[in-house]
Design a protein around this motif. Structure first.
Motif, mmCIF file in Angstrom:
data_model
loop_
_atom_site.group_PDB
_atom_site.id
_atom_site.type_symbol
_atom_site.label_atom_id
_atom_site.label_comp_id
_atom_site.label_asym_id
_atom_site.label_seq_id
_atom_site.Cartn_x
_atom_site.Cartn_y
_atom_site.Cartn_z
ATOM 1 N N ASN A 50 0.736 -4.406 -11.818
ATOM 2 C CA ASN A 50 1.644 -4.474 -10.673
ATOM 3 C C ASN A 50 1.958 -5.909 -10.263
ATOM 4 O O ASN A 50 3.084 -6.218 -9.867
ATOM 5 C CB ASN A 50 1.051 -3.722 -9.473
ATOM 6 C CG ASN A 50 1.099 -2.220 -9.654
ATOM 7 O OD1 ASN A 50 1.757 -1.721 -10.570
ATOM 8 N ND2 ASN A 50 0.402 -1.483 -8.807
ATOM 9 N N HIS B 12 0.845 -1.190 0.000
ATOM 10 C CA HIS B 12 0.000 0.000 0.000
ATOM 11 C C HIS B 12 0.885 1.246 0.000
ATOM 12 O O HIS B 12 1.906 1.278 0.693
ATOM 13 C CB HIS B 12 -0.876 -0.033 1.255
ATOM 14 C CG HIS B 12 -2.051 0.881 1.209
ATOM 15 N ND1 HIS B 12 -1.953 2.240 1.398
ATOM 16 C CD2 HIS B 12 -3.361 0.626 0.974
ATOM 17 C CE1 HIS B 12 -3.151 2.783 1.300
ATOM 18 N NE2 HIS B 12 -4.031 1.819 1.044
ATOM 19 N N ASP B 13 0.480 2.277 -0.745
ATOM 20 C CA ASP B 13 1.264 3.519 -0.789
ATOM 21 C C ASP B 13 1.594 4.040 0.619
ATOM 22 O O ASP B 13 2.681 4.534 0.868
ATOM 23 C CB ASP B 13 0.485 4.625 -1.533
ATOM 24 C CG ASP B 13 0.381 4.335 -3.022
ATOM 25 O OD1 ASP B 13 1.142 3.475 -3.510
ATOM 26 O OD2 ASP B 13 -0.466 4.958 -3.690
ATOM 27 N N ASN C 111 -3.454 -1.134 -5.234
ATOM 28 C CA ASN C 111 -2.195 -1.393 -5.941
ATOM 29 C C ASN C 111 -2.090 -2.833 -6.444
ATOM 30 O O ASN C 111 -1.153 -3.161 -7.164
ATOM 31 C CB ASN C 111 -0.998 -1.074 -5.039
ATOM 32 C CG ASN C 111 -0.721 0.420 -4.979
ATOM 33 O OD1 ASN C 111 -1.245 1.186 -5.785
ATOM 34 N ND2 ASN C 111 0.094 0.830 -4.023
ATOM 35 N N ALA D 140 -1.806 -4.510 -0.459
ATOM 36 C CA ALA D 140 -1.621 -3.367 -1.357
ATOM 37 C C ALA D 140 -2.936 -2.751 -1.819
ATOM 38 O O ALA D 140 -2.941 -1.704 -2.448
ATOM 39 C CB ALA D 140 -0.792 -3.798 -2.564
#
Lengths: 287, 287
Positions: free
Chosen positions: A151, A120-121, A146, A143
Motif C-alpha cells: 500500500n 484506515h478502512d 493498511n 492507516a
C-alpha cells in the motif's frame, strides 16, 4: 478578567479511551471505583461516585459557552468516534466534533483534488462524496494495518507520477499507545513519503492552522473569543495560539512537567485538570 | 597525467541487473545482439559480439590496477549477489565486494551492539556471527515485503525502549525500480523511524564515509591513490570525494544530464561509459 471567552474548544482523542478503560478495569478497578477517572485522565473524566456523565462537559453545556470537540482521530468516522464516547458517558454529538477527515474533504473540494486514500478502512466513509477516480493527490491518515509495503508503494507511485505531487496528511503524530503496545502514527509514514518524493506534506489535523480555523468557523467566533483546553503542548496549545486563540494546558494525560520549559510554546495558563479549567472560566462568566 | 591511480572502485548494483536483462531480452533483442549492452548500461557491460565476459572488467584485471566492487545491495548476501553477477558473465568473486551489511557487522562488533534486524530475509545470513539477543540497536536494510506495519512497530518499540536509541541504516536510497514498478527503498523507512524516535540514523552504505574507508582498507591504498567510477552523482561521486578519492561519473544508468549542474557535487571527469573510463586510465598507466 483573564479570558472572557464566548466559546471553548476541547481536545479529545479516541484512541486512548478504550485502552485507558481496559487498563483501568483490569488493573485499577478499586481505585477507579473509589474516585472515578477524574484524578487519572481529565479527558476521560467520568465524574465521581455513581454519576456517569462527565460533569465538566455538562457544566459547559449548561452555560452560555459554545463548545467544540477537537480531535485528531483518523481511525474512525466521526459517527463511530462519537458513539464510542457516548458509550463512555460523554454528552457529545457528531456536529460538535472538528476532525481532520472532514477538513481534508473541504480542501479536496476547494482545490478540485481527487485523492488516492491511504487511510484506515473505518474512516473511508468520510470520503464517500469525494471523487476518487484518476487521483491527483494522496491523502494519508493513521492507516494502521493498511500501512503495508504494497500500500505504501502504491501511494508512492501515485505521488511520483504527478507533475506537482500533493500529499495531504490527516496528522503528524509520531506514535501512540494501544493495549498491545506502542504503534507508529501517521506522521512517521508521512515522513517516509515526503523523503521518497522530496516533497512537504500539507497537514490538516492539529496543530495545523487550517484545523483551528475550521473549528472557529464552526463555532462562529473570532480567535480571540475562543479558548482551547488540551493536554498536548504542541498540537493543542501551540496550534491554537498560532491561530490567535488562547490556550490552557491541563496537567493530565500527555502533559509532562518538562512541557513547562518548552522552548517554543507557553500556554496562557495551566490548570490541574478539566474541572479546574471549567471552574475558572465559569467563574469569569459570573463576575 | 590526470589520475595515476593504483586502484579502482567500481559501482555495481544487484537490483537492476535482472530487470535490465529481462527488458533487454524482451524488447531489445536485436539491438542487444548487434551491440551487446555496452551502449545501454555500462554497469551491465557484457561485451560486444559473442564475447560474454565484460571486457572492461577483464582489462582492469589484466592491468596493475587493484579493483574493488562497491554496492549498496542489501537484499541478498554477497554470495548470492556475486552468483547473480557471475551468471551474467561478470568476472567477480565475493572477496572483491564491499557491501553495507559486512560494514554494519564491523560497526556492531566494534561498539558491542546487538542488533534487532529489520532487513530482507536473504541478507540475514550476513549477520550470522553477530549476537542478536537482548538487542540494544536496530539495523534497517531494504527489507522489501518485511516492511510490514507489525515489523516496523516492532523495530520502533526496540528503539523507543532504549536510553540511547541507535539506528544503523544499510543505505539511504529513496526508491528503486523493479519489473513490477517503483518501490520504496530503505531511506524512506529510515526516515519514518528517525521521525518517530526523534533520532538520526547512522548510514553505513554509500555515500557514507565509513563505506568508502572500508573499501580503501580492503584495497590497501590511500584515498588519493584510488578512483571511484559510478553513475550516481551523490552516492558514488559525492561519497568518494568526501572521503578524499577522485571520482568519474559515467554518462549511463542513473546519470541524468541535470547531474552536470549539481549544486554540491562535481566529478573529477565525465566519461561516456565504463569502457571509456578504463581506456583513459590504462592509457595513463602506459604513459
Amino acid at each position: 478578567k483573564l479570558f472572557s471567552p464566548q466559546s471553548l474548544a476541547l481536545s479529545v482523542q479516541g484512541k486512548r479511551a478504550p485502552q485507558f478503560l481496559r487498563t483501568a478495569r483490569r488493573q485499577e478497578k478499586s481505585c477507579w471505583k473509589r474516585s472515578g477517572y477524574v484524578q487519572e485522565r481529565t479527558r476521560w473524566h467520568l465524574g465521581t461516585g455513581s454519576e456517569r456523565r462527565p460533569p465538566s462537559i455538562h457544566r459547559i453545556k449548561a452555560s452560555s459557552l459554545k463548545l467544540r470537540f477537537c480531535t485528531n482521530e483518523t481511525q474512525a468516522t466521526r459517527e463511530k468516534f462519537v458513539k464510542k464516547l457516548q458509550g463512555l458517558g460523554f454528552d457529545i454529538s457528531v456536529d460538535e466534533v472538528t476532525a481532520p477527515a472532514p477538513a481534508a474533504c473541504r480542501v479536496l473540494k476547494e482545490r478540485s483534488l481527487r485523492p488516492h486514500l491511504l487511510v484506515h478502512d473505518d474512516v473511508v466513509p468520510e470520503f464517500a462524496e469525494i471523487d476518487k477516480a484518476n487521483p491527483n493527490c494522496v491523502v494519508i491518515g493513521d492507516a494502521a494495518d493498511n500501512f503495508s509495503y504494497a500500500n505504501l508503494n502504491e501511494a508512492f507511485r501515485v505521488l511520483i507520477g504527478l507533475e506537482n505531487p500533493v500529499l495531504i496528511s490527516l496528522g503528524r503524530g509520531r506514535y501512540y499507545k494501544e493495549t498491545d503496545g506502542l504503534k507508529l502514527d501517521v506522521g512517521a509514514y508521512m515522513k517516509a513519503l515526503e523523503y521518497a518524493c522530496d516533497i512537504q506534506a500539507e497537514v490538516v489535523g492539529k496543530p495545523a492552522k487550517m484545523f483551528f480555523e475550521s473549528a472557529l468557523a464552526e463555532l462562529g467566533v473570532q480567535p480571540q473569543q475562543a479558548i482551547m483546553i488540551g493536554d498536548d503542548i504542541v498540537n493543542d496549545v501551540g496550534g491554537a495560539q498560532q491561530c490567535g486563540m488562547r490556550a490552557l494546558q491541563v496537567r493530565t494525560g500527555k502533559y509532562r512537567p518538562s512541557d513547562e520549559n518548552h522552548p517554543q510554546v507557553k500556554p496562557d495558563a495551566y490548570v490541574n485538570n478539566l474541572a479546574e479549567a471549567v471552574e475558572l472560566l465559569l467563574q469569569e462568566l459570573r463576575e
